[in-house]
Design an enzyme around this catalytic site. Structure first.
Site, PDB file in Angstrom:
ATOM      1  N   ASP A 197       0.871  -1.325   0.091  1.00 43.68           N
ATOM      2  CA  ASP A 197      -0.006   0.015  -0.205  1.00 43.68           C
ATOM      3  C   ASP A 197       0.876   1.043  -0.115  1.00 43.68           C
ATOM      4  OD1 ASP A 197      -3.342   0.548   1.313  1.00 43.68           O
ATOM      5  OD2 ASP A 197      -1.847   2.050   1.103  1.00 43.68           O
ATOM      6  N   HIS A 214     -10.381  -4.989  -2.577  1.00 44.70           N
ATOM      7  CA  HIS A 214      -9.202  -5.168  -2.090  1.00 44.70           C
ATOM      8  C   HIS A 214      -9.362  -5.545  -0.650  1.00 44.70           C
ATOM      9  CE1 HIS A 214     -10.170  -0.907  -1.744  1.00 44.70           C
ATOM     10  NE2 HIS A 214      -9.466  -1.039  -0.638  1.00 44.70           N
ATOM     11  N   ASN A 221     -12.991  -2.940   3.243  1.00 46.38           N
ATOM     12  CA  ASN A 221     -14.175  -1.921   3.305  1.00 46.38           C
ATOM     13  C   ASN A 221     -15.020  -1.999   1.937  1.00 46.38           C
ATOM     14  OD1 ASN A 221     -12.810  -0.670   5.519  1.00 46.38           O
ATOM     15  ND2 ASN A 221     -11.514   0.383   4.319  1.00 46.38           N
ATOM     16  N   GLN A 227     -14.632   2.729   2.100  1.00 45.27           N
ATOM     17  CA  GLN A 227     -13.848   2.486   0.875  1.00 45.27           C
ATOM     18  C   GLN A 227     -13.603   3.721  -0.010  1.00 45.27           C
ATOM     19  OE1 GLN A 227     -15.952  -0.444  -1.670  1.00 45.27           O
ATOM     20  NE2 GLN A 227     -14.421  -0.812  -2.949  1.00 45.27           N
ATOM     21  N   HIS A 254      -7.090  -5.571   2.989  1.00 41.58           N
ATOM     22  CA  HIS A 254      -5.989  -4.942   3.278  1.00 41.58           C
ATOM     23  C   HIS A 254      -5.244  -5.911   4.221  1.00 41.58           C
ATOM     24  CE1 HIS A 254      -6.892  -0.499   2.748  1.00 41.58           C
ATOM     25  NE2 HIS A 254      -7.927  -1.034   2.514  1.00 41.58           N
TER      26      HIS A 254
HETATM   27  P1  5GP Z   1      -9.904   1.647   1.043  1.00 45.34           P
HETATM   28  O1  5GP Z   1     -10.117   2.868   1.904  1.00 45.34           O
HETATM   29  O2  5GP Z   1     -10.787   1.847  -0.445  1.00 45.34           O
HETATM   30  O3  5GP Z   1     -10.184   0.453   1.611  1.00 45.34           O
HETATM   31  O4  5GP Z   1      -8.174   1.537   0.648  1.00 45.34           O
HETATM   32  C1  5GP Z   1      -7.744   1.987  -0.229  1.00 45.34           C
HETATM   33  C2  5GP Z   1      -6.258   1.967  -0.260  1.00 45.34           C
HETATM   34  O5  5GP Z   1      -5.462   1.882  -1.264  1.00 45.34           O
HETATM   35  C3  5GP Z   1      -5.720   2.919   0.791  1.00 45.34           C
HETATM   36  O6  5GP Z   1      -4.900   2.354   2.054  1.00 45.34           O
HETATM   37  C4  5GP Z   1      -4.531   3.618  -0.058  1.00 45.34           C
HETATM   38  O7  5GP Z   1      -3.202   4.019   0.387  1.00 45.34           O
HETATM   39  C5  5GP Z   1      -4.159   2.507  -1.218  1.00 45.34           C
HETATM   40  N1  5GP Z   1      -4.048   3.276  -2.236  1.00 45.34           N
HETATM   41  C6  5GP Z   1      -4.784   4.051  -3.137  1.00 45.34           C
HETATM   42  N2  5GP Z   1      -4.090   4.473  -4.510  1.00 45.34           N
HETATM   43  C7  5GP Z   1      -2.944   3.470  -4.548  1.00 45.34           C
HETATM   44  C8  5GP Z   1      -2.166   3.315  -5.432  1.00 45.34           C
HETATM   45  O8  5GP Z   1      -2.073   3.777  -6.575  1.00 45.34           O
HETATM   46  N3  5GP Z   1      -1.164   2.379  -5.417  1.00 45.34           N
HETATM   47  C9  5GP Z   1      -1.103   1.542  -4.024  1.00 45.34           C
HETATM   48  N4  5GP Z   1      -0.130   0.629  -4.010  1.00 45.34           N
HETATM   49  N5  5GP Z   1      -2.032   1.868  -3.129  1.00 45.34           N
HETATM   50  C10 5GP Z   1      -2.926   2.690  -3.310  1.00 45.34           C
END
Ligand code: 5GP
Ligand code: ZN
Length: 136
Positions: free
Chosen positions: A32, A101, A88, A95, A103
């Site tokens: 991440d 995805h 999420n 989300q 985590h």
């Molecule tokens: P969510 O809030 O949707 O559950 O988590 C999205 C996650 O994706 C966050 O932890 C954020 O840091 C990660 N993330 C967002 N864009 C990118 C990206 O371009 N590359 C990587 N490796 N992680 C990303």
């Protein structure tokens, strides 16, 4: 199916580079970019599913199997003290990227993170009502 303008479709399928920890024909595991802790990673299916509601059952089972393998490996390699799996679904649940995805978050004693919720209160009548609402 992949979605044209989805960043995680592009990352999962190698069109955008990422720091990969694992790859097979259905999944990629990446670090991440905004890590909660050292080693925070994401399991991405290569196919586009918005979230758990859309994820096929067999794929959901495969994700959890991979999560177990990764958790064991990462805990050992990073010398972690514990591990959170967080997932999420929907904006209300936090989300931000609309491609499923999971985590993978290694935890360390005194890592300063607070991933737990604030416990509320509920009466036994309310519990019964909720139980009925879900099960009937
Ligand atoms: P969510 O809030 O949707 O559950 O988590 C999205 C996650 O994706 C966050 O932890 C954020 O840091 C990660 N993330 C967002 N864009 C990118 C990206 O371009 N590359 C990587 N490796 N992680 C990303
Ligand atoms: Zn996607």
């Amino acid at each position: 199916m992949r979605k044209e303008d989805c960043i995680f479709c592009k990352i999962a399928n190698g069109e955008i580079p990422s720091k990969s920890l694992y790859e097979d024909n259905k999944f990629r595991v990446i670090l991440d970019l905004g890590p909660a802790t050292k080693g925070h990673a994401l399991i991405l299916p290569k196919e586009h599913y918005v979230n758990l509601y859309e994820l096929p059952e067999d794929t959901a089972a495969e994700v959890m199997k991979l999560a177990k393998t990764m958790a064991i490996k990462m805990t050992g390699k990073l010398n972690a003290d514990g591990f959170n799996l967080i997932q999420n679904n929907g904006e209300a649940a936090g989300q931000t990227v609309m491609h499923y995805h999971l985590h993978l978050i290694p935890r360390y004693k005194n890592d300063g993170q607070h991933i737990l919720w604030k416990p509320g209160t509920v009466s036994s009548e309310e519990l019964e009502e909720i139980q009925k609402q879900i099960t009937e």
